[in-house]
Design a protein around this motif. Structure first.
Motif, PDB file in Angstrom:
ATOM      1  N   UNK A 162       0.835  -0.871   0.325  1.00 27.16           N
ATOM      2  CA  UNK A 162       0.027   0.176   0.002  1.00 27.16           C
ATOM      3  C   UNK A 162       0.212   0.968   0.334  1.00 27.16           C
ATOM      4  N   UNK A 163       1.769   0.878   0.796  1.00 25.92           N
ATOM      5  CA  UNK A 163       2.588   2.318   0.873  1.00 25.92           C
ATOM      6  C   UNK A 163       3.658   2.571  -0.965  1.00 25.92           C
ATOM      7  N   UNK A 164       3.914   1.419  -1.233  1.00 25.98           N
ATOM      8  CA  UNK A 164       4.762   0.938  -2.852  1.00 25.98           C
ATOM      9  C   UNK A 164       3.401   1.933  -3.626  1.00 25.98           C
ATOM     10  N   UNK A 165       2.022   1.490  -3.829  1.00 23.45           N
ATOM     11  CA  UNK A 165       1.112   2.206  -4.529  1.00 23.45           C
ATOM     12  C   UNK A 165       0.832   3.057  -4.322  1.00 23.45           C
ATOM     13  N   UNK A 166       1.214   3.605  -3.077  1.00 22.55           N
ATOM     14  CA  UNK A 166       0.778   5.712  -3.022  1.00 22.55           C
ATOM     15  C   UNK A 166       2.107   6.475  -3.286  1.00 22.55           C
ATOM     16  N   UNK A 167       2.577   5.565  -3.052  1.00 26.30           N
ATOM     17  CA  UNK A 167       4.015   6.204  -3.609  1.00 26.30           C
ATOM     18  C   UNK A 167       4.041   6.423  -5.129  1.00 26.30           C
ATOM     19  N   UNK A 168       4.231   5.410  -5.597  1.00 26.15           N
ATOM     20  CA  UNK A 168       4.063   5.403  -7.264  1.00 26.15           C
ATOM     21  C   UNK A 168       2.565   6.656  -7.809  1.00 26.15           C
ATOM     22  N   UNK A 169       2.001   6.948  -6.916  1.00 23.35           N
ATOM     23  CA  UNK A 169       0.858   7.536  -6.844  1.00 23.35           C
ATOM     24  C   UNK A 169       1.695   8.847  -7.001  1.00 23.35           C
ATOM     25  N   UNK A 170       2.531   9.027  -6.387  1.00 19.31           N
ATOM     26  CA  UNK A 170       2.079  10.621  -5.462  1.00 19.31           C
ATOM     27  C   UNK A 170       3.780  11.114  -6.810  1.00 19.31           C
ATOM     28  N   UNK A 171       4.997  10.246  -7.350  1.00 22.53           N
ATOM     29  CA  UNK A 171       5.816  10.369  -8.031  1.00 22.53           C
ATOM     30  C   UNK A 171       5.479  11.620  -8.716  1.00 22.53           C
ATOM     31  N   UNK A 172       6.368  12.364  -8.748  1.00 25.74           N
ATOM     32  CA  UNK A 172       6.895  13.603 -10.035  1.00 25.74           C
ATOM     33  C   UNK A 172       5.211  14.662  -9.735  1.00 25.74           C
ATOM     34  N   UNK A 173       4.591  14.492  -8.975  1.00 30.72           N
ATOM     35  CA  UNK A 173       3.729  15.201  -8.265  1.00 30.72           C
ATOM     36  C   UNK A 173       3.849  17.057  -7.894  1.00 30.72           C
ATOM     37  N   UNK A 174       3.522  17.521  -8.186  1.00 26.01           N
ATOM     38  CA  UNK A 174       4.115  18.367  -6.705  1.00 26.01           C
ATOM     39  C   UNK A 174       3.966  18.720  -5.588  1.00 26.01           C
ATOM     40  N   UNK A 175       3.025  17.389  -5.333  1.00 28.37           N
ATOM     41  CA  UNK A 175       2.679  16.887  -3.463  1.00 28.37           C
ATOM     42  C   UNK A 175       4.141  16.288  -4.210  1.00 28.37           C
ATOM     43  N   UNK A 176       4.557  15.798  -4.187  1.00 26.81           N
ATOM     44  CA  UNK A 176       5.280  14.621  -4.267  1.00 26.81           C
ATOM     45  C   UNK A 176       6.504  15.765  -4.107  1.00 26.81           C
ATOM     46  N   UNK A 177       7.423  16.898  -5.054  1.00 22.63           N
ATOM     47  CA  UNK A 177       8.342  17.968  -4.916  1.00 22.63           C
ATOM     48  C   UNK A 177       8.634  18.427  -3.421  1.00 22.63           C
ATOM     49  N   UNK A 178       7.256  18.572  -3.082  1.00 26.02           N
ATOM     50  CA  UNK A 178       7.189  19.927  -1.770  1.00 26.02           C
ATOM     51  C   UNK A 178       7.616  18.535  -0.711  1.00 26.02           C
ATOM     52  N   UNK A 179       6.848  17.623  -0.661  1.00 33.31           N
ATOM     53  CA  UNK A 179       7.356  16.741   0.097  1.00 33.31           C
ATOM     54  C   UNK A 179       8.861  15.842   0.266  1.00 33.31           C
ATOM     55  N   UNK A 180       9.919  16.141  -0.783  1.00 30.72           N
ATOM     56  CA  UNK A 180      10.606  16.065  -0.989  1.00 30.72           C
ATOM     57  C   UNK A 180      12.564  17.158  -0.081  1.00 30.72           C
ATOM     58  N   UNK A 181      11.246  17.927  -0.620  1.00 28.06           N
ATOM     59  CA  UNK A 181      11.916  19.913  -0.585  1.00 28.06           C
ATOM     60  C   UNK A 181      11.540  19.599   0.764  1.00 28.06           C
ATOM     61  N   UNK A 182      10.383  19.212   2.221  1.00 30.63           N
ATOM     62  CA  UNK A 182      10.894  19.443   2.628  1.00 30.63           C
ATOM     63  C   UNK A 182      11.824  18.775   3.943  1.00 30.63           C
ATOM     64  N   UNK A 183      11.329  17.377   3.612  1.00 33.60           N
ATOM     65  CA  UNK A 183      12.476  16.556   3.966  1.00 33.60           C
ATOM     66  C   UNK A 183      14.079  16.990   3.709  1.00 33.60           C
ATOM     67  N   UNK A 184      14.148  17.566   2.640  1.00 38.28           N
ATOM     68  CA  UNK A 184      15.688  17.989   2.577  1.00 38.28           C
ATOM     69  C   UNK A 184      15.915  19.097   3.028  1.00 38.28           C
ATOM     70  N   UNK A 185      15.049  19.715   3.772  1.00 38.58           N
ATOM     71  CA  UNK A 185      15.598  21.401   4.614  1.00 38.58           C
ATOM     72  C   UNK A 185      15.483  21.132   6.029  1.00 38.58           C
ATOM     73  N   UNK A 186      14.467  19.357   6.104  1.00 37.76           N
ATOM     74  CA  UNK A 186      14.765  19.732   7.857  1.00 37.76           C
ATOM     75  C   UNK A 186      16.327  18.729   8.083  1.00 37.76           C
ATOM     76  N   UNK A 187      16.444  17.581   7.124  1.00 40.03           N
ATOM     77  CA  UNK A 187      17.330  16.948   7.399  1.00 40.03           C
ATOM     78  C   UNK A 187      18.849  18.058   7.749  1.00 40.03           C
ATOM     79  N   UNK A 188      18.464  19.750   7.271  1.00 38.36           N
ATOM     80  CA  UNK A 188      19.818  20.685   7.496  1.00 38.36           C
ATOM     81  C   UNK A 188      19.732  20.629   9.089  1.00 38.36           C
TER      82      UNK A 188
END
Length: 294
Positions: A162-188
């Motif tokens: 189920x998690x992989x399915x949701x990840x595939x659906x999000x891939x490339x979407x604006x939500x996915x991009x924003x999520x990756x940017x938030x994750x990168x910011x938190x790692x700072x």
């Protein structure tokens, strides 16, 4: 709840009372059957109006009372377990995440914070780190049944497929991009702070990232145009603070705040309601580190 007290603890013993003799007092809420069981077990016990308690004579009275209370508690637990087992037989939970054990239920699900939070609210539940599952006794079935719909829904959401399915659906979407940017910011490990309202260094405080410990206030000004998407309300008056995760020892030593935070606060001192789950998480994190250590 029963209370016991050694007779030597009385400041003054009334004349002809049992306070001067070796023994112990016990008091418990009145219940006819409990009193009858108590009198059968302790035929020499006498009621004291002055102390509002039963006095059991003898130098081993405290130990004998403790043994009787333990037996009564075990009997009550057995009755509650039998009642819970009957309730399960009448209205069972049919789920791949739950199986019957000898003393209760064994629950194994994919990791989910919701599942953990729900099961922690079930009385007498416990996590078995070796078997990687939760144990819940039969006596807690009613509460488990009440929370099960939320537990199972969260478990299904966190199945790998189920998690992989949701990840595939999000891939490339604006939500996915924003999520990756938030994750990168938190790692700072940085956080914008009002320059005229800075947190204490080295002390656990609460932020949007949870409870953290600030290690440095750099003085570097924040550029709102760059990070406004991550931190609402950030202005040019903010400076960067750098943080780390607190240790269990730091969380245990932290005295909880008595008052809740003010509205829209950027950081605040943790309350006991915020410290308790943070301490549990830190304890689990340190246990995992010890398990991995050679």
């Amino acid at each position: 709840m029963a209370e016991t007290k050694s007779s030597t603890g009385h400041d003054e013993a009334p004349p002809n009372e049992d306070g001067a003799k070796p023994g112990a007092d016990i008091s418990f809420p009145y219940d006819r059957m409990t009193v009858e069981q108590f009198r059968r077990r302790f035929p020499r016990a006498r009621w004291s109006d002055a102390r509002k308690a039963w006095f059991v004579p003898g130098r081993t009275a405290s130990r004998r009372i403790g043994q009787w209370l333990a037996e009564m508690e075990a009997e009550a637990d057995a009755h509650a377990d039998a009642k819970g087992r009957d309730a399960f037989a009448f209205d069972p939970i049919d789920s791949p995440y739950l199986e019957l054990g000898k003393a209760g239920f064994r629950i194994r699900t994919p990791y989910s914070k919701t599942v953990v939070d729900e099961l922690r609210e079930v009385p007498f539940s416990r996590w078995d780190g070796d078997l990687k599952l939760w144990h819940v006794p039969f006596r807690s079935y009613e509460e488990l049944r009440r929370r099960w719909a939320e537990i199972e829904a969260a478990a299904r959401r966190n199945e790998p497929e189920e998690r992989r399915r949701r990840a595939e659906e999000r891939k490339g979407t604006e939500r996915d991009v924003r999520s990756k940017l938030r994750s990168a910011e938190r790692k700072r490990h940085r956080y914008p702070l009002q320059s005229d309202h800075l947190p204490p260094i080295g002390r656990p405080v609460v932020t949007a990232y949870g409870i953290v410990v600030f290690t440095e206030i750099s003085g570097e000004l924040v550029d709102p145009n760059v990070v406004a998407d991550f931190y609402l309300g950030v202005t040019e008056d903010h400076v960067w603070g750098y943080w780390r995760i607190p240790t269990l020892e730091e969380l245990v030593r932290t005295w909880p705040a008595k008052l809740p935070p003010v509205q829209d606060a950027e950081w605040w001192l943790p309350t006991i309601e915020e410290l308790r789950p943070a301490r549990r998480t830190a304890r689990s994190r340190e246990a995992r580190k010890r398990a991995k250590a050679p």
